[in-house]
Write an enzyme that holds these catalytic residues in place. Structure first.
Site, short mmCIF file in Angstrom:
data_model
loop_
_atom_site.label_atom_id
_atom_site.label_comp_id
_atom_site.label_asym_id
_atom_site.label_seq_id
_atom_site.Cartn_x
_atom_site.Cartn_y
_atom_site.Cartn_z
N HIS A 17 1.03 -1.19 -0.02
CA HIS A 17 0.03 0.08 -0.07
C HIS A 17 0.76 1.20 -0.16
O HIS A 17 2.14 1.13 0.08
CB HIS A 17 -1.18 -0.11 1.27
CG HIS A 17 -0.55 0.06 2.53
ND1 HIS A 17 0.22 1.19 3.11
CD2 HIS A 17 -0.59 -1.06 3.39
CE1 HIS A 17 0.49 0.85 4.17
NE2 HIS A 17 0.09 -0.27 4.55
N HIS A 20 3.95 1.79 2.72
CA HIS A 20 4.88 0.67 2.16
C HIS A 20 5.84 1.47 1.00
O HIS A 20 6.85 1.81 0.84
CB HIS A 20 4.82 -0.47 1.56
CG HIS A 20 3.84 -1.30 2.37
ND1 HIS A 20 2.83 -1.93 2.15
CD2 HIS A 20 4.00 -1.42 3.86
CE1 HIS A 20 2.09 -2.73 3.13
NE2 HIS A 20 2.89 -2.64 4.28
N CYS A 127 0.22 -9.28 20.72
CA CYS A 127 -0.56 -8.91 19.88
C CYS A 127 0.00 -9.38 18.39
O CYS A 127 1.04 -9.30 17.97
CB CYS A 127 -0.43 -7.29 19.57
SG CYS A 127 -1.11 -6.94 18.22
N CYS A 130 0.72 -7.04 15.56
CA CYS A 130 2.09 -6.41 15.64
C CYS A 130 3.36 -7.43 15.60
O CYS A 130 4.34 -7.33 15.63
CB CYS A 130 2.24 -5.59 16.67
SG CYS A 130 1.15 -4.21 16.68
N CYS A 144 -4.19 -3.51 22.02
CA CYS A 144 -3.27 -3.01 21.38
C CYS A 144 -3.81 -1.51 20.49
O CYS A 144 -4.75 -1.78 19.81
CB CYS A 144 -2.73 -3.95 20.30
SG CYS A 144 -1.81 -3.31 19.01
N HIS A 147 -4.35 -2.48 16.97
CA HIS A 147 -5.22 -3.33 16.46
C HIS A 147 -6.40 -3.60 17.69
O HIS A 147 -6.48 -4.54 18.14
CB HIS A 147 -4.34 -4.58 16.33
CG HIS A 147 -3.31 -4.70 15.14
ND1 HIS A 147 -2.03 -4.24 15.74
CD2 HIS A 147 -3.49 -4.77 13.84
CE1 HIS A 147 -1.36 -4.44 14.66
NE2 HIS A 147 -2.00 -4.48 13.60
N LYS A 293 -6.75 7.57 9.40
CA LYS A 293 -6.01 6.49 9.60
C LYS A 293 -6.07 5.65 8.41
O LYS A 293 -7.19 5.17 8.04
CB LYS A 293 -6.24 5.75 10.98
CG LYS A 293 -5.35 4.96 11.39
CD LYS A 293 -5.71 4.21 12.67
CE LYS A 293 -4.72 2.88 12.73
NZ LYS A 293 -5.54 1.69 12.85
N LYS A 296 -8.05 -1.07 6.56
CA LYS A 296 -8.97 -1.70 5.66
C LYS A 296 -10.67 -1.49 5.97
O LYS A 296 -11.13 -1.40 5.15
CB LYS A 296 -8.58 -3.31 6.07
CG LYS A 296 -7.35 -3.73 5.22
CD LYS A 296 -7.28 -5.33 5.29
CE LYS A 296 -5.81 -5.89 5.01
NZ LYS A 296 -5.26 -6.93 5.67
N1 MSP Z 1 7.72 -6.68 8.98
C1 MSP Z 1 7.88 -5.75 9.73
C2 MSP Z 1 8.93 -5.19 9.36
C3 MSP Z 1 10.20 -5.94 9.67
S1 MSP Z 1 11.83 -5.35 9.34
C4 MSP Z 1 13.04 -6.26 9.73
C5 MSP Z 1 6.83 -4.84 9.50
N2 MSP Z 1 6.37 -4.88 8.40
S2 MSP Z 1 4.84 -3.81 7.98
O1 MSP Z 1 4.52 -4.47 6.66
O2 MSP Z 1 4.19 -3.62 8.79
O3 MSP Z 1 5.65 -2.26 7.66
C6 MSP Z 1 5.64 -1.32 8.55
C7 MSP Z 1 6.43 -0.34 7.74
O4 MSP Z 1 5.59 0.17 6.59
C8 MSP Z 1 6.58 1.18 8.41
O5 MSP Z 1 7.74 1.21 9.40
C9 MSP Z 1 6.55 2.16 7.39
O6 MSP Z 1 7.80 1.78 6.83
C10 MSP Z 1 5.75 1.58 6.33
N3 MSP Z 1 4.22 2.14 6.57
C11 MSP Z 1 3.12 1.55 6.54
N4 MSP Z 1 2.21 2.45 6.93
C12 MSP Z 1 2.66 3.66 6.90
C13 MSP Z 1 2.05 4.99 6.91
N5 MSP Z 1 0.73 5.12 7.14
N6 MSP Z 1 2.76 6.15 7.01
C14 MSP Z 1 4.11 5.91 7.00
N7 MSP Z 1 4.70 4.79 6.70
C15 MSP Z 1 3.99 3.58 6.82
O7 MSP Z 1 6.65 -3.85 10.24
#
Ligand code: MSP
Length: 496
Positions: A17, A20, A127, A130, A144, A147, A293, A296
């Site tokens: 998304h 990411h 959780c 997370c 959490c 979540h 925020k 989904k």
């Molecule tokens: N799998 C773990 C990361 C392991 S690294 C060794 C994880 N994955 S995640 O899919 O949840 O990705 C989290 C990351 O996605 C955040 O730290 C950020 O880089 C990005 N983001 C997800 N949603 C976001 C926003 N709404 N705003 C900014 N960044 C976002 O955690």
């Protein structure tokens, strides 16, 4: 000189998304910038997917698949998303890769032998969303906060623990001395405050999770997904066979949600394993979309492709990275994106390109290389002084030096918004130059050319500076203005 930059490896069960995309884009911008600066072979940029743990196993079960079948099926979604977004990663790491699993087992076996790991009973709340144990301070009304629909699971099991507590002092010293830089500064202070309030040992294995890397000295347990996932960065350098050259990373980028793992647990594991620490851990902010925020249930989980379809790859890249200051929390306002696209891209840069190209028709210009020799890196006769004002007449020649180059400074300080503002000031200045010179009223070819050369050179310079942000546009722009004869330009950004 080398540059190794990483993004988090995203949970493979998620769909890629815009959140990411944001982080991955920031890393891509830096990787592209440093490739230009240091040479492509000296940059290593990794992305990837986090594929073990309860969350992934549950998603697989829901789809009636084995975890391995499932992850193989969904991992390509991220590969494709990054391909469409023109993300120039050098290596895509998946934590189910045999070499990653092998390395994790080796490193932890050494930690166990060296006495950093012990067995104890873990009792607490977990959780799944997370993939982490919750402390009292993590929870809001017993749930959490990220979540709130899921109830944290009570767990009591034998686990192996890592002696995180014994690294508090060393971590504090490395962070305060700047040997391990945590950025932005405010985040560093938060981390230091939390270290000061006491570090507890952390559980590094799970008794009840079978979808994970087995603990070598006790195969009834698997490694806790987070402690193996952080090693992806190290594994990637091993898989490409270039750890010596690329380790340690110059930069880990992520959002603030996962800074603790990267700024505390990960460095402590590295210290215990006697592996060099990363140089910088940068946590950018979290953004909302249209003030809400991203979730989904609200149905506002936008895929990178959705904004790419609307604004083009470079349009989407530009709008996203300039939506708010890198490092702060912000909002992505899709309605405002349309105005910004039309203003900055269609009417701003796009209009300057087409108007200049049209005026250049029939004239012969010095080709790019011959101009570059004469003007070094000032990109033409209209120089920009640090405040972005036009210094063309009297200040000619005093332009931006490489030592005090605001572009370079902003880039290397992660101030992407300032870089773009700096480039757009140039664009407005070149526009103004055309308006005052009015080459369309000049009939003498040489005089007309003299009025246009600074703009042509300015656009050539802008192409270089835009490349990390808008790689296709930069390439097209270079092609448009590099030769002796400049053709009428196709529309770069169609108005929406
Ligand atoms: N799998 C773990 C990361 C392991 S690294 C060794 C994880 N994955 S995640 O899919 O949840 O990705 C989290 C990351 O996605 C955040 O730290 C950020 O880089 C990005 N983001 C997800 N949603 C976001 C926003 N709404 N705003 C900014 N960044 C976002 O955690």
């Amino acid at each position: 000189m080398k540059y190794f930059v990483t993004t988090p490896i995203y949970y493979v069960n998620d769909v890629p998304h815009i959140g990411h995309f944001y982080t991955t884009l920031a890393a891509d911008i830096l990787a592209r910038y440093y490739r230009n600066k240091l040479g492509g072979g000296n940059v290593f940029f990794t992305v990837g997917t986090d594929e073990h743990g309860t969350k992934v196993a549950e998603a697989a079960a829901k789809h009636g698949k084995s975890p391995k079948e499932y992850v193989d099926e969904v991992a390509p979604a991220f590969i494709n998303a990054w391909k469409h977004a023109n993300i120039s990663y050098d290596f895509f790491i998946r934590t189910t890769e045999p070499q990653h699993k092998k390395l994790v087992r080796e490193v932890f076996t050494n930690l166990y032998k060296d006495g950093y790991i012990y067995k104890d009973v873990y009792e607490g709340l977990y959780c799944v969303g997370c993939e982490k144990f919750l402390t009292e301070q993590d929870m809001v009304e017993g749930k959490c906060p990220l979540h709130p629909k899921e109830s944290p699971q009570k767990q009591k099991e034998d686990n192996y623990f890592f002696k995180l507590s014994s690294f508090a002092e060393t971590l504090r010293q490395k962070i305060t001395s700047g040997e391990l830089k945590i950025l932005p500064e405010s985040r560093k202070n938060e981390i230091l405050a939390r270290i000061d309030s006491g570090l507890e040992d952390v559980s590094i294995s799970r008794q009840t999770v079978s979808w994970g890397i087995p603990v070598p000295w006790d195969e009834s347990q698997t490694f806790y997904v987070w402690v193996e996932a952080v090693f992806n960065y190290y594994s990637a350098t091993h898989i490409i066979g270039n750890t010596k050259k690329f380790w340690p990373p110059q930069l880990h980028i992520m959002a603030k949600d996962i800074l603790w793992f990267h700024a505390v647990i990960w460095p402590a594991l590295l210290l215990a394993a006697n592996i060099q620490l990363p140089e910088v851990v940068f946590a950018h902010g979290f953004f909302t979309m249209n003030g809400q925020k991203i979730s989904k249930s609200l149905g506002n989980v936008l895929s990178p492709n959705e904004i790419i379809e609307k604004f083009g790859v470079d349009g989407a890249r530009y709008l996203l990275i300039s939506a708010f200051n890198f490092g702060s929390d912000g909002d992505v306002d899709l309605k405002a994106f349309v105005d910004k696209y039309n203003g900055d891209l269609a009417n701003g840069l796009g209009n300057l390109i087409s108007r200049t190209a049209k005026l250049c028709e029939g004239l012969t210009f010095p080709a790019e290389n011959s101009i570059k020799k004469n003007t070094a890196d000032t990109h033409g006769e209209i120089d920009i002084v640090a405040d972005g004002t036009d210094s063309s007449a009297e200040e000619r020649g005093k332009g931006v030096s490489t030592e005090n180059n605001p572009y370079q400074n902003y880039m290397e300080q992660y101030e992407f918004l300032s870089v773009l503002e700096y480039i757009w000031k140039k664009i407005r200045m070149l526009d103004r130059h055309l308006n005052t010179q009015q080459p369309w009223h000049i009939s003498n070819a040489e005089e007309k050319k003299a009025a246009l050369v600074p703009v042509v050179e300015g656009l050539r310079g802008i192409a270089d500076e835009l490349e990390p942000f808008m790689p296709d546009t930069a390439q097209k722009l270079r092609k448009q203005f590099s030769g002796e004869h400049i053709a009428i330009a196709n529309v770069f950004f169609k108005r929406i």
